[in-house]
Design a protein around this motif. Structure first.
Motif, PDB file in Angstrom:
ATOM      1  N   GLU A 134       1.875   5.769   7.780  1.00 51.58           N
ATOM      2  CA  GLU A 134       3.022   4.694   7.344  1.00 51.58           C
ATOM      3  C   GLU A 134       3.044   3.491   8.176  1.00 51.58           C
ATOM      4  O   GLU A 134       3.076   2.629   7.403  1.00 51.58           O
ATOM      5  N   ASN A 135       2.883   3.623   9.505  1.00 59.87           N
ATOM      6  CA  ASN A 135       3.005   2.359  10.234  1.00 59.87           C
ATOM      7  C   ASN A 135       1.931   1.520  10.055  1.00 59.87           C
ATOM      8  O   ASN A 135       2.080   0.223   9.862  1.00 59.87           O
ATOM      9  N   ILE A 140      -0.284  -3.506   7.090  1.00 58.35           N
ATOM     10  CA  ILE A 140      -1.195  -4.199   6.248  1.00 58.35           C
ATOM     11  C   ILE A 140      -0.476  -4.670   5.017  1.00 58.35           C
ATOM     12  O   ILE A 140      -0.754  -5.782   4.689  1.00 58.35           O
ATOM     13  N   THR A 141       0.558  -3.968   4.325  1.00 57.16           N
ATOM     14  CA  THR A 141       0.985  -4.423   3.230  1.00 57.16           C
ATOM     15  C   THR A 141       1.989  -5.732   3.429  1.00 57.16           C
ATOM     16  O   THR A 141       1.934  -6.592   2.662  1.00 57.16           O
ATOM     17  N   LYS A 165       8.038   0.514  -0.477  1.00 55.96           N
ATOM     18  CA  LYS A 165       9.405   0.888  -0.449  1.00 55.96           C
ATOM     19  C   LYS A 165       9.642   2.203  -1.314  1.00 55.96           C
ATOM     20  O   LYS A 165      10.399   3.178  -0.806  1.00 55.96           O
ATOM     21  N   ASN A 166       9.053   2.310  -2.296  1.00 58.24           N
ATOM     22  CA  ASN A 166       8.718   3.447  -3.297  1.00 58.24           C
ATOM     23  C   ASN A 166       8.288   4.930  -2.305  1.00 58.24           C
ATOM     24  O   ASN A 166       8.655   5.970  -2.842  1.00 58.24           O
ATOM     25  N   LYS A 167       7.098   4.359  -1.885  1.00 59.68           N
ATOM     26  CA  LYS A 167       6.718   5.442  -1.235  1.00 59.68           C
ATOM     27  C   LYS A 167       7.108   5.916   0.143  1.00 59.68           C
ATOM     28  O   LYS A 167       7.179   7.198   0.496  1.00 59.68           O
ATOM     29  N   TYR A 168       7.847   4.950   0.839  1.00 57.22           N
ATOM     30  CA  TYR A 168       8.493   5.411   2.158  1.00 57.22           C
ATOM     31  C   TYR A 168       9.852   4.788   2.022  1.00 57.22           C
ATOM     32  O   TYR A 168      10.207   3.702   2.780  1.00 57.22           O
ATOM     33  N   TRP A 173      10.291   0.321   9.029  1.00 60.53           N
ATOM     34  CA  TRP A 173       9.579  -0.698   8.571  1.00 60.53           C
ATOM     35  C   TRP A 173      10.512  -1.477   7.336  1.00 60.53           C
ATOM     36  O   TRP A 173      10.399  -2.781   7.104  1.00 60.53           O
ATOM     37  N   ILE A 174      11.579  -0.587   6.787  1.00 60.33           N
ATOM     38  CA  ILE A 174      12.072  -1.463   5.607  1.00 60.33           C
ATOM     39  C   ILE A 174      12.631  -2.650   5.587  1.00 60.33           C
ATOM     40  O   ILE A 174      12.861  -3.655   4.866  1.00 60.33           O
TER      41      ILE A 174
END
Length: 565
Positions: A134-135, A140-141, A165-168, A173-174
């Motif tokens: 996730e981090n 990267i995103t 956001k859909n994945k996590y 990080w949101i």
């Protein structure tokens, strides 16, 4: 050892740490010694050697408390060795595995620096596959979305953020993701950045200034009727290859440009074109004409036709339009003369014509007697029928004839791809040696002031030549352009201004059609055809990114006119 390291005596520190790390028995300070030996070598600039100590620590003692620091030190060494992808992998590992928050924060800062400065957009798009959690994917995103936004693709940037956001949905990080997304939603049409690389100082400063004036005028004109604003980023190449290369690196790393217009000279254009292609930035060459220029990179586009095309085009016109069949050539024995003449003669042979004579000259020649004598000799050797007839008539009339009184009429046309400054010597000597052939020429004949001179005009009336440039005085668009240019720029536009104007207008066209990123602009340029520029038509489609259009011009009665193709 640690005291030497803190004092900056890295050689002494390395010697002591190496001794500690090479002990036969494993001891509690061995892992720390391996780390510090590697860091000492880093400070000594011995990056490859430092990696061997750091790798030994990571591989032999994977549970050591110093492994996280070893990964960071590895990234530092790899960055110095220009192994940026491997450096980024090590930093992302820290994000996923290290509990050391200060080290994680430092790694995020370093990773951001790498992704912003060392990776192009196309390279960065491949990076998400490196994410192991996730981090790393979040970082990267964010950086990829930021770069997409900066290079003109806000919708793609928002899409990337929403995917994460859909994945996590509960990611830490949101907050950062939402902040960036809110910025993007406030997006107003961001200007597309175009790099301009031209010499405004140095050997070709005047020509470079002319092209730059044309570009700036085109930009001013586009502001009133465009939904796609363009921001120019200028760098002075100073007619210097090193300066030009540095400028392209700046455009790629800091300029954020989606395309480059430049340079002026063919050789410098080739160098920077190859580099721009490596950085995945399309480059438009507004003035270069050299053969195979676009072969240096897949993103080099040549707005003037090359010498190969010009030579072949005038040959095709001579045979297919004028019905000529026999030819002679006289050209300078330099790269220009050799290349355009080779293309001309090759096409003549291909189309079934006949090359009767070829002559060359070197340097600043003023006396062409030897060349024209050789052409006359070859012509009479090819066909002496008229000569015998003329001599017979003269004998019957009791006249004495000088050799030059006998005209050469077995050559339909003579191809003279000579320089402007040579016309005043070649033209009268061609007449003197009584070679009665249609004159064909290259772009250096395109100088009305020279051709109109009384001592030249009577010898060259009717010459036909190819050129990239034809300012059509009868065209209302051109007349309006010239008037507006004079008013706004305080100068009458000439060849170089028109080259710059057309280069900008080509980019403006593709950007107005929705192409904003380097990839999108390159795709549009590859399909460009029948673009009506002020200098003539431009077609890049299906021609290896070289303009395949030329103007066929004729000097007649003190005017240069455009011939029907």
């Amino acid at each position: 050892a640690l005291q030497s390291y803190r004092a900056g005596d890295y050689q002494q520190a390395f010697t002591r740490f190496r001794e500690l790390s090479q002990a036969n028995l494993i001891h509690q300070r061995m892992t720390a010694s391996l780390l510090m030996a590697g860091k000492s070598l880093y400070h000594l600039g011995q990056y490859s050697e430092a990696l061997s100590f750091l790798d030994r620590l990571i591989q032999t003692f994977p549970m050591s408390q110093y492994v996280d620091d070893a990964y960071y030190a590895r990234a530092q060494c790899e960055y110095r060795l220009k192994q940026n992808l491997q450096a980024l992998k090590n930093l992302l590992w820290i994000l996923e595995n290290s509990p050391n928050k200060p080290l994680v924060d430092k790694s995020i800062h370093f990773a951001r620096f790498l992704m912003r400065k060392e990776f192009s957009l196309s390279q960065l798009r491949k990076i998400p596959s490196l994410a192991k959690g996730e981090n790393s994917l979040a970082l990267i995103t964010i950086e990829l979305a930021r770069k997409e936004y900066l290079q003109g693709s806000p919708s793609r940037a928002v899409s990337l953020l929403n995917e994460f956001k859909n994945k996590y949905p509960n990611s830490s990080w949101i907050y950062q993701i939402d902040q960036l997304e809110n910025d993007l939603k406030k997006y107003k049409k961001r200007p597309v950045r175009i790099g301009v690389l031209l010499p405004v100082t140095g050997l070709y400063a005047e020509e470079g200034k002319g092209i730059l004036r044309g570009i700036k005028f085109a930009q001013m004109a586009s502001k009133n009727n465009s939904s796609a604003p363009i921001l120019l980023k200028f760098q002075d190449s100073q007619s210097n290859m090193i300066k030009a290369v540095k400028a392209v690196k700046y455009f790629a790393s800091e300029g954020g440009v989606s395309a480059i217009i430049g340079e002026l000279e063919s050789q410098i254009t080739a160098g920077v074109g190859a580099l721009a292609s490596i950085f995945n930035i399309p480059l438009l060459a507004p003035a270069a004409t050299e053969n195979e220029l676009t072969s240096v990179g897949d993103l080099v586009f040549q707005l003037n036709s090359d010498l190969e095309r010009k030579g072949a085009a005038i040959a095709e016109y001579a045979i297919n339009k004028l019905g000529l069949r026999t030819f002679a050539t006289l050209a300078p024995a330099d790269d220009y003369g050799l290349e355009i003449t080779a293309s001309f003669t090759s096409k003549i042979d291909e189309l079934g014509g006949r090359i009767i004579a070829q002559s060359w000259y070197y340097g600043e020649t003023q006396d062409f007697a030897a060349q024209f004598k050789a052409i006359r000799e070859a012509a009479f050797h090819y066909d002496s029928t008229d000569v015998e007839h003329i001599l017979k008539i003269a004998e019957e009339q009791g006249k004495d004839m000088d050799e030059l009184d006998i005209p050469v009429e077995s050559i339909d046309a003579i191809f003279l791809p000579i320089y402007t400054e040579d016309i005043k010597y070649v033209a009268p000597q061609l007449a003197l040696y009584n070679i009665r052939a249609q004159i064909l020429g290259g772009e250096y004949w395109d100088n009305l002031e020279v051709l109109k001179r009384p001592q030249i005009a009577r010898y060259v009336n009717g010459v036909i030549f190819v050129s990239d440039y034809f300012p059509d005085e009868n065209n209302r668009t051109f007349r309006n352009f010239r008037t507006e240019f004079r008013i706004k720029m305080g100068k009458t536009p000439e060849r170089w201004e028109v080259f710059g104007y057309d280069a900008f207008q080509v980019l403006h066209k593709v950007i107005s059609e929705g192409a904003t990123t380097p990839e999108e602009i390159a795709k549009k340029l590859n399909s460009l055809e029948n673009f009506h520029g002020l200098k003539g038509k431009i077609t890049l489609k299906g021609s290896n990114r070289v303009n395949r259009e030329v103007n066929f011009l004729q000097f007649i009665n003190d005017r240069i006119i455009k011939l029907e193709e």
